[in-house]
Design a protein around this motif. Structure first.
Motif, short mmCIF file in Angstrom:
data_model
loop_
_atom_site.label_atom_id
_atom_site.label_comp_id
_atom_site.label_asym_id
_atom_site.label_seq_id
_atom_site.Cartn_x
_atom_site.Cartn_y
_atom_site.Cartn_z
N ALA B 185 0.89 -1.08 0.05
CA ALA B 185 -0.20 -0.12 -0.01
C ALA B 185 0.72 1.15 -0.02
CB ALA B 185 -0.93 0.06 1.08
N LEU B 186 2.03 1.01 0.74
CA LEU B 186 2.77 2.39 0.95
C LEU B 186 3.56 2.70 -0.43
CD1 LEU B 186 3.90 4.38 3.18
CD2 LEU B 186 5.84 2.99 3.41
N ALA B 187 3.84 1.44 -1.19
CA ALA B 187 4.35 1.86 -2.48
C ALA B 187 3.53 2.28 -3.52
CB ALA B 187 4.84 0.63 -2.98
N GLU B 188 2.25 1.90 -3.62
CA GLU B 188 1.29 2.44 -4.63
C GLU B 188 0.96 3.86 -4.06
OE1 GLU B 188 -0.69 -2.07 -4.21
OE2 GLU B 188 -1.44 -0.58 -3.12
N LEU B 189 1.04 3.88 -2.82
CA LEU B 189 0.61 5.54 -2.46
C LEU B 189 1.84 6.52 -2.92
CD1 LEU B 189 -0.92 5.22 0.98
CD2 LEU B 189 -2.06 5.97 -1.06
N ARG B 190 3.14 5.99 -3.00
CA ARG B 190 4.23 6.72 -3.07
C ARG B 190 4.23 6.76 -4.81
NH1 ARG B 190 7.88 9.26 0.03
NH2 ARG B 190 9.63 8.53 -1.38
N PHE B 191 3.88 5.69 -5.46
CA PHE B 191 3.58 5.90 -6.91
C PHE B 191 2.65 6.74 -7.44
CE2 PHE B 191 6.00 1.63 -7.65
CZ PHE B 191 6.91 2.11 -8.42
N SER B 192 1.72 6.86 -6.57
CA SER B 192 0.50 7.88 -7.10
C SER B 192 0.96 9.43 -6.71
CB SER B 192 -0.65 7.46 -6.32
OG SER B 192 -1.21 6.23 -6.68
N GLY B 193 1.99 9.67 -6.01
CA GLY B 193 2.59 10.96 -5.77
C GLY B 193 2.11 11.12 -4.69
N VAL B 194 1.61 10.57 -3.66
CA VAL B 194 1.47 11.18 -2.27
C VAL B 194 2.57 11.30 -1.76
CG1 VAL B 194 0.38 10.60 -0.03
CG2 VAL B 194 -1.06 9.93 -2.13
N ARG B 195 2.88 12.51 -1.30
CA ARG B 195 4.20 12.79 -0.68
C ARG B 195 4.30 12.74 0.71
NH1 ARG B 195 6.66 18.54 -3.04
NH2 ARG B 195 5.81 18.00 -5.42
N MET B 196 5.60 12.19 1.23
CA MET B 196 5.87 11.93 2.55
C MET B 196 7.18 12.20 2.73
SD MET B 196 4.15 8.14 3.23
CE MET B 196 2.69 7.89 2.31
N PRO B 197 7.33 13.10 3.72
CA PRO B 197 8.75 13.43 4.18
C PRO B 197 9.39 12.24 4.74
CG PRO B 197 7.09 14.95 5.02
CD PRO B 197 6.22 13.89 4.59
N THR B 198 10.76 12.23 4.75
CA THR B 198 11.40 10.94 5.20
C THR B 198 11.24 10.61 6.68
OG1 THR B 198 13.28 12.15 3.89
CG2 THR B 198 13.83 10.03 4.90
N GLY B 258 10.38 -4.83 -3.16
CA GLY B 258 10.96 -4.13 -4.26
C GLY B 258 10.03 -2.89 -4.68
N GLY B 259 8.91 -2.72 -4.44
CA GLY B 259 7.98 -1.65 -4.74
C GLY B 259 8.29 -0.51 -3.70
N VAL B 260 8.39 -0.71 -2.58
CA VAL B 260 8.92 0.35 -1.63
C VAL B 260 10.29 1.00 -2.06
CG1 VAL B 260 9.77 0.92 0.65
CG2 VAL B 260 7.67 -0.25 0.31
N VAL B 261 11.19 0.02 -2.36
CA VAL B 261 12.44 0.66 -2.91
C VAL B 261 12.40 1.15 -3.89
CG1 VAL B 261 14.84 -0.34 -3.61
CG2 VAL B 261 13.64 -1.36 -1.73
N ILE B 262 11.73 0.87 -5.28
CA ILE B 262 11.62 1.53 -6.40
C ILE B 262 10.87 3.02 -6.12
CG2 ILE B 262 10.34 1.53 -8.60
CD1 ILE B 262 11.10 -1.59 -8.56
N ALA B 263 9.72 2.83 -5.36
CA ALA B 263 8.97 3.94 -4.96
C ALA B 263 9.64 5.17 -4.41
CB ALA B 263 7.63 3.51 -4.02
#
Lengths: 247, 328
Positions: B185-198, B258-263
């Motif tokens: 879910a985190l990877a999909e949100l990041r791919f969708s451009g939902v920004r999250m500070p580190t 893998g998704g999280v790393v790529i995202a």
């Protein structure tokens, strides 16, 4: 005996309640796609759709205020993400998230509060969703309140035996004991649910269950449905095209 | 009525009794596990819907194999059980509490295919009746929790559940199932451009880890208690699984990590990635080419063409699933 508000709303009478569930599902999907793919002028689009949906709710004789409040269920979740977007220096995106998710939830709410769940699931079945999955979903909904009440009774009984409000078996017991007590309670609930399912199945067999639910009412497609689908498809699409043209 | 509200909101609001930080934690986790509509960008939800539809179709067929109609009430009532189980709180120290998610527990007791069907039904009811998770995002949520989560939870049990490491395998199954769903879910949100500070990202990852460990502990506790009540509730791992299940489980775990790393290497979401590689312009011309003449004078909106293409694609996959699942 509990009744969910949605169940009461979906049993009212109105032109919208009488429509075929399939046409309402199609109109909802179109609207969701229009909202979901938008990324320019989101505020105007959501405002326009919100007015459109509000009018629909009034036509359906639904309590507008209660529905607007109920759709706020999504806000705590999206609010957190909007705040994060804001912190990351993108307040526009955060606001768009809130508006899009709110309008989408409101639209879904109108669909479920104008359609009883069996009719709704039957509509999905006729649109091609797997029947077995929908039957499971329908059983799930029927027994949701039964099993939840059982869980509540168990919790009450545990409290009567001296469990504190904080946990299932509280008092002087440590966290580990309370944890295993809660695990035991869940296992008992599991076993009771399992046996209840077996009893239900025997009762169904004795009434000669054919392997699927016999529909009590057939779906009928009326001219009103055609009109509704056309309006439901055209209005959101044209609204969005118009708004994006203006900008 | 209070009980119903509790079911509907899955108890996250009980955080109000415990303080705002717990409320914040629960709201974040809930939004990640049940993504609402409007969060995901179009390519993400469309691809995930297209992936989830045949996967659910396959799970339905596998669950129906050797079909006896006792399974319909059984799976439905066990879905209601998972709903109700969220009302029972587990103390995890420092004033917080967790509750069962259930994917792994169902996989160990009913088998992975039936567990996937039950979890899909739960997500569908939550999205429809309680507005908990979106409709367009339903495919995404089903893929994360009902397909990948269940497979990842079953994987350690299938591999090591028979021997001496049985307890560890059950614990790892519960933990892995929650972790996989959350990371996807985190990877999909990041791919969708939902920004999250580190910092937020770090906190979320820590939260996922904690809730994964809680789920592992709850799953282990409930399985042990169940074996004490009636041992045949819990399936033996060799009974209902083939190598395809193992492969799919490994794939789910790999996909999540893998998704999280790529995202995280593409911080502005898939749009920027597409722009960098030039996919976007090519894809755009590919999709709009057949409709070019109409667009110039008629609607002037590329999104309409994209949305139509997406809808046609969805319809096609739905048709294929319908043909595949239909009783023969």
């Amino acid at each position: 005996m509990h009744h969910v508000t949605l169940d009461q709303w979906s049993r009212r009478q109105s032109p919208l309640h009488r429509l075929d569930p399939r046409s309402k599902i199609v109109a909802l999907l179109v609207l969701l796609v229009v909202v979901g793919t938008a990324n320019r002028q989101v505020a105007w689009l959501c405002g326009g759709l919100w007015v459109l949906l509000g009018a629909t709710a009034l036509i359906a004789h639904l309590p507008l205020r209660a529905m607007l409040i109920r759709a706020c269920v999504v806000l705590p979740f999206t609010g957190v993400f909007a705040a994060v977007s804001w912190l990351a220096g993108d307040p526009g995106r955060g606001a768009a998230l809130v508006m899009k998710s709110y309008v989408s939830a409101f639209a879904v709410l109108i669909l479920v509060s104008t359609t009883a769940l069996p009719a709704l699931l039957r509509g999905f079945e006729r649109l091609g969703a797997p029947r077995f999955l929908l039957m499971v979903a329908q059983f799930l909904y029927r027994y949701l309140f039964v099993i939840s009440e059982e869980a509540q009774h168990m919790r009450k009984a545990a409290q009567a035996r001296g469990a504190s409000a904080g946990g299932l078996a509280g008092g002087l017991a440590g966290n580990a004991e309370r944890f295993s007590a809660a695990a035991g309670a869940l296992a008992v609930l599991f076993a009771r649910s399992y046996h209840r399912a077996e009893q239900i199945h025997r009762a169904m067999l004795s009434r000669s269950f054919p392997g699927y639910f016999r529909p009590l009412m057939e779906l009928h497609y009326h001219p009103a449905d055609l009109l509704f689908v056309m309006l439901g498809v055209l209005l959101p699409v044209l609204l969005r095209v118009w708004i994006e043209r203006l900008s | 009525m209070v009980a119903l509200a509790k079911i509907g909101l899955n108890g996250w609001w009980r955080g109000a009794e415990a303080g705002w930080h717990e409320y914040l934690v629960r709201a974040t986790l809930k939004a990640i596990v049940h993504i609402p509509d409007g969060f995901l960008s179009t390519p993400v939800w469309a691809v995930m819907d297209l992936t989830a539809a045949p996967a659910v179709g396959y799970a339905v067929r596998a669950a129906q194999r050797g079909f006896d109609d006792a399974k319909v009430p059984l799976l439905g009532v066990m879905g209601a059980f998972v709903f109700a189980a969220q009302m029972i709180n587990f103390p995890v120290g420092i004033g917080t509490s967790g509750h069962l998610v259930g994917g792994a527990l169902l996989a160990f007791t009913l088998g992975p295919a039936a567990a996937a069907v039950v979890m899909s039904a739960i997500l569908a009811i939550q999205a429809l009746v309680f507005q908990d998770g979106g409709i367009l995002a339903l495919g995404t949520n089903i893929f994360n929790m009902a397909i990948a989560g269940v497979l990842a939870g079953y994987l350690p049990y299938r591999l090591f559940g028979g021997g001496g490491g049985r307890r560890a395998a059950i614990f790892a199954g519960g933990a892995l199932s929650v972790l996989t769903s959350a990371l996807l879910a985190l990877a999909e949100l990041r791919f969708s451009g939902v920004r999250m500070p580190t910092a937020v990202l770090g906190v979320s990852l820590a939260l996922f880890l904690v809730s994964a460990l809680i789920e592992g502990a709850i799953t282990l506790g409930v399985i042990r208690a169940l074996e004490a009540i009636q041992p045949d509730f819990v399936r033996q791992p060799a009974a209902g699984g083939r190598h395809a299940v193992i492969a799919a489980g490994v794939a789910a775990v790999l996909l999540a990590s893998g998704g999280v790393v790529i995202a995280s290497t593409a911080p502005d979401g898939i749009e920027r990635l597409a722009k960098q590689t030039g996919i976007e312009s090519r894809a755009h011309s590919l999709i709009t080419a057949p409709l070019k003449d109409y667009q110039a004078g008629f609607l002037g909106a590329g999104w309409l063409a994209q949305a139509c293409a997406g809808l046609i694609g969805l319809g096609l996959v739905g048709g294929v699933c319908w043909i595949a699942v239909r009783k023969r």
